[in-house]
Enzyme design. Sequence first.
Site, PDB file in Angstrom:
ATOM      1  N   HIS A  81      -5.878 -33.517  17.828  1.00  0.00           N
ATOM      2  CA  HIS A  81      -4.817 -34.388  18.346  1.00  0.00           C
ATOM      3  C   HIS A  81      -3.654 -33.568  18.899  1.00  0.00           C
ATOM      4  O   HIS A  81      -2.541 -34.075  19.045  1.00  0.00           O
ATOM      5  CB  HIS A  81      -4.337 -35.327  17.233  1.00  0.00           C
ATOM      6  CG  HIS A  81      -5.441 -36.213  16.768  1.00  0.00           C
ATOM      7  ND1 HIS A  81      -5.742 -37.417  17.382  1.00  0.00           N
ATOM      8  CD2 HIS A  81      -6.376 -36.034  15.799  1.00  0.00           C
ATOM      9  CE1 HIS A  81      -6.788 -37.959  16.772  1.00  0.00           C
ATOM     10  NE2 HIS A  81      -7.199 -37.136  15.824  1.00  0.00           N
ATOM     11  N   LYS A 117       9.520  -1.077  14.355  1.00  0.00           N
ATOM     12  CA  LYS A 117      10.140  -0.719  13.069  1.00  0.00           C
ATOM     13  C   LYS A 117      11.256   0.297  13.299  1.00  0.00           C
ATOM     14  O   LYS A 117      12.354   0.176  12.751  1.00  0.00           O
ATOM     15  CB  LYS A 117       9.104  -0.051  12.145  1.00  0.00           C
ATOM     16  CG  LYS A 117       8.045  -0.942  11.564  1.00  0.00           C
ATOM     17  CD  LYS A 117       7.231  -0.132  10.539  1.00  0.00           C
ATOM     18  CE  LYS A 117       5.914  -0.773  10.204  1.00  0.00           C
ATOM     19  NZ  LYS A 117       5.042   0.072   9.378  1.00  0.00           N
ATOM     20  N   GLU A 153      10.441  -4.696   4.610  1.00  0.00           N
ATOM     21  CA  GLU A 153      10.506  -6.106   4.209  1.00  0.00           C
ATOM     22  C   GLU A 153      10.224  -6.245   2.712  1.00  0.00           C
ATOM     23  O   GLU A 153      10.935  -6.951   1.981  1.00  0.00           O
ATOM     24  CB  GLU A 153       9.470  -6.943   4.974  1.00  0.00           C
ATOM     25  CG  GLU A 153       9.742  -7.136   6.447  1.00  0.00           C
ATOM     26  CD  GLU A 153       9.131  -6.049   7.325  1.00  0.00           C
ATOM     27  OE1 GLU A 153       8.848  -4.939   6.810  1.00  0.00           O
ATOM     28  OE2 GLU A 153       8.939  -6.308   8.518  1.00  0.00           O
ATOM     29  N   GLU A 189      -4.901  -6.727  14.742  1.00  0.00           N
ATOM     30  CA  GLU A 189      -4.360  -5.410  14.375  1.00  0.00           C
ATOM     31  C   GLU A 189      -5.463  -4.348  14.471  1.00  0.00           C
ATOM     32  O   GLU A 189      -5.196  -3.184  14.715  1.00  0.00           O
ATOM     33  CB  GLU A 189      -3.748  -5.440  12.959  1.00  0.00           C
ATOM     34  CG  GLU A 189      -2.710  -4.352  12.745  1.00  0.00           C
ATOM     35  CD  GLU A 189      -1.969  -4.445  11.411  1.00  0.00           C
ATOM     36  OE1 GLU A 189      -2.606  -4.275  10.365  1.00  0.00           O
ATOM     37  OE2 GLU A 189      -0.750  -4.671  11.427  1.00  0.00           O
ATOM     38  N   GLY A 206      -4.857  -1.831   5.024  1.00  0.00           N
ATOM     39  CA  GLY A 206      -4.074  -2.970   4.540  1.00  0.00           C
ATOM     40  C   GLY A 206      -4.759  -4.296   4.812  1.00  0.00           C
ATOM     41  O   GLY A 206      -4.845  -5.170   3.943  1.00  0.00           O
ATOM     42  N   ARG A 207      -5.287  -4.472   6.022  1.00  0.00           N
ATOM     43  CA  ARG A 207      -5.887  -5.764   6.388  1.00  0.00           C
ATOM     44  C   ARG A 207      -7.287  -5.931   5.806  1.00  0.00           C
ATOM     45  O   ARG A 207      -7.929  -6.951   6.025  1.00  0.00           O
ATOM     46  CB  ARG A 207      -5.900  -5.919   7.908  1.00  0.00           C
ATOM     47  CG  ARG A 207      -6.529  -4.774   8.672  1.00  0.00           C
ATOM     48  CD  ARG A 207      -6.180  -4.854  10.146  1.00  0.00           C
ATOM     49  NE  ARG A 207      -6.626  -3.704  10.931  1.00  0.00           N
ATOM     50  CZ  ARG A 207      -5.948  -2.580  11.086  1.00  0.00           C
ATOM     51  NH1 ARG A 207      -4.788  -2.416  10.474  1.00  0.00           N
ATOM     52  NH2 ARG A 207      -6.415  -1.599  11.825  1.00  0.00           N
ATOM     53  N   LYS A 231       0.842  -1.201   0.000  1.00  0.00           N
ATOM     54  CA  LYS A 231       0.000   0.000   0.000  1.00  0.00           C
ATOM     55  C   LYS A 231       0.881   1.256   0.000  1.00  0.00           C
ATOM     56  O   LYS A 231       0.706   2.140  -0.801  1.00  0.00           O
ATOM     57  CB  LYS A 231      -0.921  -0.036   1.218  1.00  0.00           C
ATOM     58  CG  LYS A 231      -1.810   1.174   1.356  1.00  0.00           C
ATOM     59  CD  LYS A 231      -2.771   1.027   2.520  1.00  0.00           C
ATOM     60  CE  LYS A 231      -3.414   2.365   2.832  1.00  0.00           C
ATOM     61  NZ  LYS A 231      -4.395   2.299   3.911  1.00  0.00           N
TER      62      LYS A 231
END
Length: 549
Positions: A389, A513, A216, A358, A272-273, A210
Amino acid sequence: MNAGKTRLNRMPEWTALGKHREQLGATHLRELFAADAERGSRYTLQVGDLYLDYSKHLVTDETLALLRELAAATDVAGLRDAMFRGEKINTTEDRAVLHTALRAPRDAVVEVDGENVVPDVHAVLDKMAAFSERIRSGEWTGHTGKRIRNIVNIGIGGSDLGPAMAYEVLRSYTERDLTFRFVSNVDGADLHEAVRDLDPAETLFIIASKTFTTIETITNATSAREWLLTNLRVGPDAVAKHFVALSTNGEKVSDFGIDTANMFEFWDWVGGRYSYDSAIGLSLMIAIGPDRFREMLDGFHLVDEHFRTAPPEANAPLLLGLLGVWYGAFFDAQSHAVLPYSHYLSKFTAYLQQLDMESNGKSVDRDGNPVDWQTGPVVWGTPGTNGQHAYYQLIHQGTKVIPADFIGFAKPVPGLLAGLVPQHDLLMANFFAQTQALAFGKTPEEVRAEGVADELVPHKTFKGNHPTTTILAEDLTPSVLGQLIALYEHKVFVQGAIWNIDSFDQWGVELGKVLAKKIEPVLTEGKGGEQLDSSTATLAGKYRTLRGR
Ligand code: F6P
């Protein structure tokens, strides 16, 4: 926006819920079911293709009425309408919150600052569709003229989790001749494993960011460009055929060397999400084709309309949101499990983690005052039956209250090997068995009646009374995926509205960050360690020694 509001936990509706909780005491689901033979069919909702059973919750008609009163008193509907109208309800970033416009039909009108954004949304969708078809048909070729067979999406957070999750969910609808990879981690191993067996001449990188400033993504994108140019032994003019960008930031895209003609745009009113149904979904659209992508958007829209118009007593996102508030506030539930009974939903809960945590991992209200009530839960879970399990033991017999959503499908996915189809009934038998066991448990008397020795009775007893929602759909289609995601998006919205927090900012990711930028030169050059605390400085020193520096 909510300035001057009475604090949530001082509202009479909140106090009434607290009293009601005391009255409910240890009332067991066994009693609630015994008292109402219709409970299992009465406490249900049908929304589009989703059948929701909320009968196995620790609620009565009175609880639900009191929760709806809380929703009314906190004006959830008012904030919802403001969101749909394009008002800037993300106050700390001064932004509208309009992911619902991304799936609006072509003729809809949704205004931001007086301008209808729907034509822009559809122009980008059309551009994505044309590009997807060129890749799928083989018309778009790489720099050497070979057709594109590998698509690598590079992004992180909302620019990765959405397309990566949806690609897995809809795998049976994907173009199987194409290879899709999703790279997010700044750990070079991620990109290494994604490209090591690919032919660069046949590889397209989709750089999804965005902001186009996320370290990253920019680091991985730079390395991917290096890998491509080195391995193809070509100059930077090859980039145009092998790199496209998904972003709101044309300037940065251009600085990176990607032609903005190869950029698919979205807007700052898309969080973003909440973005995988925007241009961020390009890799998914290439995988499933534009028509399936549209079906998915229509699924989202169906639930948007439901949330916007359904009355409170039949409004599924409102109900799910209220149930979460109920358990967090009055049962001290700290987490929420999402347990899909579909292998294809393997990344679904990871996606919801960002969506929910978030959004609602906040501890100050909209006016900046500390909250003194629980906000967002820890969201976790993996597909059944695997979890059965592993960690279900703790849900069944541990000491914690863990409300859980069980999501299942009546039919196996289309195209499943015929010999595997019968396994679906076994999968779903487990699905139903788990919510039954969690709700009703097994009493000491029932255990004893099986002839179990007295000293083992406490160990083999299941207290039950563990709340679950069951979501059942006929099959896992693109539309159903859209419906599910919109259901959770709006559930998260409802909770944020009640808790009076800004669900649409994410300041909590910033500090790490900034600190990482300061620590990097300490690791690489040994500079600046004296400014660190003694723990971090010692660790950085240890790291340098181990790295042989
Ligand atoms: O982690 C913070 C965050 O801003 C997320 O909200 C977002 O989805 C992610 O980083 C990626 O951001 P971008 O798409 O700008 O690279």
